[in-house]
Design an enzyme around this catalytic site. Structure first.
Site, PDB file in Angstrom:
ATOM      1  N   LEU A 133       0.857  -1.179   0.000  1.00 28.55           N
ATOM      2  CA  LEU A 133       0.000   0.000   0.000  1.00 28.55           C
ATOM      3  C   LEU A 133       0.895   1.232   0.000  1.00 28.55           C
ATOM      4  CD1 LEU A 133      -2.734  -0.853   2.704  1.00 28.55           C
ATOM      5  CD2 LEU A 133      -2.809  -1.268   0.234  1.00 28.55           C
ATOM      6  N   ASP A 134       0.435   2.302  -0.649  1.00 25.45           N
ATOM      7  CA  ASP A 134       1.169   3.562  -0.624  1.00 25.45           C
ATOM      8  C   ASP A 134       1.298   4.064   0.814  1.00 25.45           C
ATOM      9  OD1 ASP A 134       1.264   3.494  -3.379  1.00 25.45           O
ATOM     10  OD2 ASP A 134      -0.475   4.806  -3.641  1.00 25.45           O
ATOM     11  N   LYS A 135       2.257   4.924   1.047  1.00 24.42           N
ATOM     12  CA  LYS A 135       2.527   5.434   2.399  1.00 24.42           C
ATOM     13  C   LYS A 135       1.276   6.005   3.052  1.00 24.42           C
ATOM     14  CE  LYS A 135       4.830   9.339   2.790  1.00 24.42           C
ATOM     15  NZ  LYS A 135       3.901  10.280   3.505  1.00 24.42           N
ATOM     16  N   ARG A 227      -5.872   5.768  -7.968  1.00 22.88           N
ATOM     17  CA  ARG A 227      -5.669   7.219  -7.966  1.00 22.88           C
ATOM     18  C   ARG A 227      -5.570   7.760  -9.390  1.00 22.88           C
ATOM     19  NH1 ARG A 227      -0.540   7.766  -4.171  1.00 22.88           N
ATOM     20  NH2 ARG A 227      -0.976  10.000  -4.431  1.00 22.88           N
TER      21      ARG A 227
END
Length: 297
Positions: A133-135, A227
């Protein structure tokens, strides 16, 4: 040290041990090399075995996983454990926490937190996320405690993401557009003919206050896929200024991995897990008149 046992079914009678390990057990060639170097790493009916042996139906084949030696620097930070057994550790990752150490986050990544957690339990576990997962994306992350489970689960976990998108969406749809690096950038992505195929299935759950709560299921796993796709159709995620979202309500992308489904690689049981939305997304929904989605149960 984790040991796994497999009973040889009738249809594998007379097959070589190597073929059984590769085809029936799903052991990778790399792991098999490590098992052969481990004392009693591969056993048949309780005795050390070599992979050229011929098996009989009813034999018990046991593999002993090599112990982990690589460990990130441990940092004791709160870790929200959703599920744990001898093979898996599943956590609810908060926003602001990268998966691995990065500049500016040298020792406060999820990898560091997991290292500290495992040591506190008398274990030494390498960091094996089945996906990333992204930060600033929150939610469920599946970590395999051994390389066998990591390989068995790769690309086999069904995930449902939820996000708050700008604008009003209704119904459902599929975005099938290729994604690649934006020209001149090393991180930012865009829809481009030069990219790799990316398929996103979306379903609107509720709208209010100029925003829509959307459920996503991904057929592919491209970097920043949700996104990029939502920005491409004119509905960027709230808080995602990297892809055109506004910062009025949130300072990070409103994206959360909420539900997962998989077949446990050892027990073969169907497993469903979920976690609630983080407080900042609940506050955003409440402000948009979608209070029914802000419950924490």
């Amino acid at each position: 040290m984790r040991e796994l046992s497999f009973s040889v079914p009738q249809e594998y009678d007379g097959i070589r041990l190597k073929s059984f390990l590769r085809s029936y057990c799903g052991i990778s060639a790399r792991l098999m090399i490590r098992l052969k170097r481990e004392p009693m790493g591969i056993a048949r009916n309780g005795l050390h075995a070599i992979v050229t042996e011929t098996l009989n139906a009813g034999d018990t084949v046991c593999i002993r996983m090599p112990g982990d030696t690589k460990l990130h620097e441990p940092l004791s930070v709160p870790l929200a454990v959703v599920y744990e057994d001898s093979d898996l550790l599943i956590v609810d990752k908060p926003s602001g926490m990268p998966m691995y150490p990065t500049p500016g986050h040298d020792c406060d990544s999820l990898a560091n937190a997991v290292a500290a957690y495992s040591l506190s339990k008398g274990e030494r576990l390498s960091f094996r996320p089945v996906y990333r997962l992204d930060k600033d994306t929150t939610g469920l992350v599946v970590l395999a405690k051994n390389s066998y489970c990591a390989a068995q689960l790769a690309a086999k976990i069904e995930k449902e993401y939820v996000a708050v998108c700008e604008g009003i969406l209704m119904g459902e749809g599929t975005i099938d557009e290729p994604i690649g690096l934006k020209e001149g950038h090393s991180i930012q992505r865009e829809v481009t003919e030069k990219g790799e195929r990316a398929v996103t299935h979306w379903r609107a759950l509720r709208s209010g206050g100029g925003h829509t709560l959307v459920s996503f299921r991904l057929r592919t796993g491209r970097t920043h896929q949700i996104r990029v796709h939502m920005a491409h159709i004119g509905h960027p995620l709230a808080g995602d200024d990297f892809y055109g979202g506004g910062l009025r309500f949130l300072s990070r992308q409103a994206l959360h991995c909420m539900n997962i489904h998989f077949i446990h690689p050892v027990t073969q049981r169907e497993t469903d897990l979920s976690c609630t939305l983080p407080s900042d997304m609940r506050s955003l929904l409440a402000g948009c008149g979608m209070e029914e989605y802000t419950k924490t149960e």
